[in-house]
Design an enzyme around this catalytic site. Structure first.
Site, PDB file in Angstrom:
ATOM      1  N   SER A  11       1.159  -1.322  -0.559  1.00 32.69           N
ATOM      2  CA  SER A  11       0.044   0.685  -0.279  1.00 32.69           C
ATOM      3  C   SER A  11       0.863   1.235   0.139  1.00 32.69           C
ATOM      4  O   SER A  11       1.501   1.301   0.761  1.00 32.69           O
ATOM      5  CB  SER A  11      -0.977   0.081   1.138  1.00 32.69           C
ATOM      6  OG  SER A  11      -1.361   1.601   0.995  1.00 32.69           O
ATOM      7  N   HIS A  36      -0.733  -0.790  -4.256  1.00 33.47           N
ATOM      8  CA  HIS A  36      -2.546  -0.664  -3.571  1.00 33.47           C
ATOM      9  C   HIS A  36      -2.610   1.081  -3.084  1.00 33.47           C
ATOM     10  O   HIS A  36      -1.114   1.065  -2.737  1.00 33.47           O
ATOM     11  CB  HIS A  36      -2.789  -1.655  -2.570  1.00 33.47           C
ATOM     12  CG  HIS A  36      -3.790  -1.365  -2.014  1.00 33.47           C
ATOM     13  ND1 HIS A  36      -5.206  -2.353  -1.850  1.00 33.47           N
ATOM     14  CD2 HIS A  36      -3.993  -0.927  -0.205  1.00 33.47           C
ATOM     15  CE1 HIS A  36      -6.305  -2.052  -0.628  1.00 33.47           C
ATOM     16  NE2 HIS A  36      -5.673  -1.217  -0.568  1.00 33.47           N
ATOM     17  N   ASP A  38      -4.775   4.117  -1.810  1.00 33.54           N
ATOM     18  CA  ASP A  38      -6.074   4.073  -1.127  1.00 33.54           C
ATOM     19  C   ASP A  38      -6.335   5.685  -1.107  1.00 33.54           C
ATOM     20  O   ASP A  38      -5.529   6.496  -1.486  1.00 33.54           O
ATOM     21  CB  ASP A  38      -5.653   3.774   0.502  1.00 33.54           C
ATOM     22  CG  ASP A  38      -5.088   2.540   0.510  1.00 33.54           C
ATOM     23  OD1 ASP A  38      -6.081   1.599   0.609  1.00 33.54           O
ATOM     24  OD2 ASP A  38      -3.693   2.535   1.497  1.00 33.54           O
ATOM     25  N   MET A  40      -9.116   8.578  -0.304  1.00 32.43           N
ATOM     26  CA  MET A  40      -9.859   8.659   0.697  1.00 32.43           C
ATOM     27  C   MET A  40     -10.772   9.815   0.955  1.00 32.43           C
ATOM     28  O   MET A  40      -9.933  11.285   0.187  1.00 32.43           O
ATOM     29  CB  MET A  40      -9.193   7.655   2.335  1.00 32.43           C
ATOM     30  CG  MET A  40      -8.950   7.068   2.621  1.00 32.43           C
ATOM     31  SD  MET A  40      -7.569   7.457   3.887  1.00 32.43           S
ATOM     32  CE  MET A  40      -6.699   5.705   4.366  1.00 32.43           C
ATOM     33  N   HIS A  69      -8.567   1.100  -4.182  1.00 37.73           N
ATOM     34  CA  HIS A  69      -8.841   1.336  -2.959  1.00 37.73           C
ATOM     35  C   HIS A  69      -9.900   2.709  -2.567  1.00 37.73           C
ATOM     36  O   HIS A  69      -9.336   3.396  -2.725  1.00 37.73           O
ATOM     37  CB  HIS A  69      -8.149   0.193  -1.901  1.00 37.73           C
ATOM     38  CG  HIS A  69      -9.258   0.514  -1.192  1.00 37.73           C
ATOM     39  ND1 HIS A  69      -8.843   0.276   0.753  1.00 37.73           N
ATOM     40  CD2 HIS A  69     -10.715   0.393  -0.600  1.00 37.73           C
ATOM     41  CE1 HIS A  69     -10.035   0.110   1.427  1.00 37.73           C
ATOM     42  NE2 HIS A  69     -10.627   0.249   1.011  1.00 37.73           N
ATOM     43  N   MET A  71     -12.255   4.938  -0.378  1.00 36.95           N
ATOM     44  CA  MET A  71     -13.051   5.151   0.702  1.00 36.95           C
ATOM     45  C   MET A  71     -13.932   6.459   0.541  1.00 36.95           C
ATOM     46  O   MET A  71     -13.528   7.020   1.147  1.00 36.95           O
ATOM     47  CB  MET A  71     -12.409   4.686   2.123  1.00 36.95           C
ATOM     48  CG  MET A  71     -11.911   3.157   2.247  1.00 36.95           C
ATOM     49  SD  MET A  71     -10.347   3.166   2.764  1.00 36.95           S
ATOM     50  CE  MET A  71      -8.780   3.158   2.097  1.00 36.95           C
ATOM     51  N   MET A 140     -12.122  -5.895   5.025  1.00 32.35           N
ATOM     52  CA  MET A 140     -11.248  -5.348   5.635  1.00 32.35           C
ATOM     53  C   MET A 140     -10.624  -5.622   6.970  1.00 32.35           C
ATOM     54  O   MET A 140     -11.783  -6.239   7.520  1.00 32.35           O
ATOM     55  CB  MET A 140     -12.055  -3.730   6.423  1.00 32.35           C
ATOM     56  CG  MET A 140     -12.179  -3.028   4.430  1.00 32.35           C
ATOM     57  SD  MET A 140     -10.617  -2.510   4.407  1.00 32.35           S
ATOM     58  CE  MET A 140      -9.773  -1.518   5.487  1.00 32.35           C
ATOM     59  N   ASP A 190      -7.328  -6.240   4.353  1.00 29.89           N
ATOM     60  CA  ASP A 190      -5.891  -4.538   3.946  1.00 29.89           C
ATOM     61  C   ASP A 190      -6.168  -4.703   5.645  1.00 29.89           C
ATOM     62  O   ASP A 190      -7.409  -4.149   6.342  1.00 29.89           O
ATOM     63  CB  ASP A 190      -6.482  -4.392   3.477  1.00 29.89           C
ATOM     64  CG  ASP A 190      -6.255  -2.624   3.146  1.00 29.89           C
ATOM     65  OD1 ASP A 190      -5.428  -2.513   2.935  1.00 29.89           O
ATOM     66  OD2 ASP A 190      -6.924  -1.882   2.627  1.00 29.89           O
TER      67      ASP A 190
HETATM   68  C1  DX5 Z   1      -6.476   1.370   5.350  1.00 26.45           C
HETATM   69  C2  DX5 Z   1      -6.211   0.864   4.250  1.00 26.45           C
HETATM   70  C3  DX5 Z   1      -4.431   0.424   4.043  1.00 26.45           C
HETATM   71  C4  DX5 Z   1      -3.257   0.715   4.989  1.00 26.45           C
HETATM   72  C5  DX5 Z   1      -2.852  -0.047   5.283  1.00 26.45           C
HETATM   73  O1  DX5 Z   1      -7.991   2.051   5.404  1.00 26.45           O
HETATM   74  O2  DX5 Z   1      -7.465   1.315   3.419  1.00 26.45           O
HETATM   75  O3  DX5 Z   1      -4.938  -0.247   2.534  1.00 26.45           O
HETATM   76  O4  DX5 Z   1      -2.421   1.819   4.259  1.00 26.45           O
HETATM   77  O5  DX5 Z   1      -1.814   0.066   5.815  1.00 26.45           O
HETATM   78  P1  DX5 Z   1      -1.210  -1.108   7.175  1.00 26.45           P
HETATM   79  O6  DX5 Z   1      -0.602  -2.207   6.477  1.00 26.45           O
HETATM   80  O7  DX5 Z   1       0.256  -0.203   7.193  1.00 26.45           O
HETATM   81  O8  DX5 Z   1      -1.946  -0.848   7.802  1.00 26.45           O
HETATM   82 ZN    ZN Z   2      -6.765   0.081   1.442  1.00 26.85          ZN
END
Ligand code: DX5
Ligand code: ZN
Length: 232
Positions: A11, A36, A38, A40, A69, A71, A140, A190
């Site tokens: 990620s 990956h 993220d 948000m 991904h 969110m 998740m 994740d």
């Molecule tokens: C959290 C994200 C993850 C995050 C995971 O909302 O979706 O992808 O980057 O990070 P780690 O591996 O540090 O938990």
């Molecule tokens: Zn993620």
């Protein structure tokens, strides 16, 4: 599960946002399968991160499959821009829209893979309604919003339940491109993934591991990825 059925997706959230292109190249050179990303919106989750422009920059820097991904509320509204930016898969949250099927259908219509994500508190019974309508289920293993949180052990049961349902229905992955690999439908996990939790998730039936903090904090990302592969 065979070793080649396991996907490792670092990620980039745990990387240096001042050097996204370099971080993307680093992930590629370390031997990862996917990147990956993220996204948000500060509403669905209490944090803000990247958008389509950053996805495009990462896409220019690396040939790896981009696993995006999102969110965000109203995920439907962002599909076209993310596809244009180079997303290979768009995974949105079941909890973020009332138009789950329409959104999955539209992502598939855009010729990219459609993933559906479930927050830890969402009942496992919701997962089974969509197994034949998407290309990946993301379970998740932390509350979405931030990297670096502790893995929620209770999610192992949800992984087992989902794998059993997939096996029972004989659902196999839909491959879009020759480069798509794997004969096992992807259950992605994740949040809080490290060597110990990766092993537990694989044993429970997951085959797509997102890892941020673990792979970025280890002295060698290449060794970290290899050690995750050896969890099988
Ligand atoms: C959290 C994200 C993850 C995050 C995971 O909302 O979706 O992808 O980057 O990070 P780690 O591996 O540090 O938990
Ligand atoms: Zn993620």
């Amino acid at each position: 599960m065979k070793k080649e059925d396991l996907i490792i997706a670092p990620s980039i959230l745990a990387g240096d946002f001042g050097h996204l292109a370099d971080e993307a190249k680093k992930i590629e050179q370390a031997g990862a399968d996917h990147i990956h990303i993220d996204i948000m919106d500060g509403h669905f989750v209490p944090n803000l991160t990247l958008g389509p422009k950053a996805v495009a920059a990462i896409n220019r820097a690396s040939d790896l499959f981009l696993d995006v991904h999102i969110m965000v509320y109203n995920p439907y509204d962002y599909i076209e821009r993310l596809v244009e930016a180079g997303a290979d898969r768009i995974t949105f949250h079941f909890e973020a829209t009332e138009e789950v099927e329409e959104t999955l259908d539209y992502i598939r219509k855009c010729n990219v893979q459609a993933g559906l994500a479930f927050c830890p508190e969402t009942s496992e019974s919701m997962v089974t309604s969509y197994l034949d309508k998407c290309d990946l289920i993301l379970l998740m293993t932390v509350k979405p919003g931030f990297g670096g949180q502790a893995f929620i052990e209770q999610m192992l049961q949800k992984i087992k339940f989902t794998r059993a349902a997939l096996n029972q229905r004989g659902i196999v992955p839909r491959l879009l491109k020759e480069s798509d690999k794997g004969s096992v439908f992807p259950i992605q996990v994740d949040g809080g993934i490290n060597l110990e939790t990766a092993k537990k998730c694989i044993d429970a039936g997951a085959n797509d591991l997102v890892a941020g903090t673990y792979v970025f904090k280890e002295p060698s990302m290449k060794d970290a990825i290899q050690s995750l592969r050896n969890c099988i």
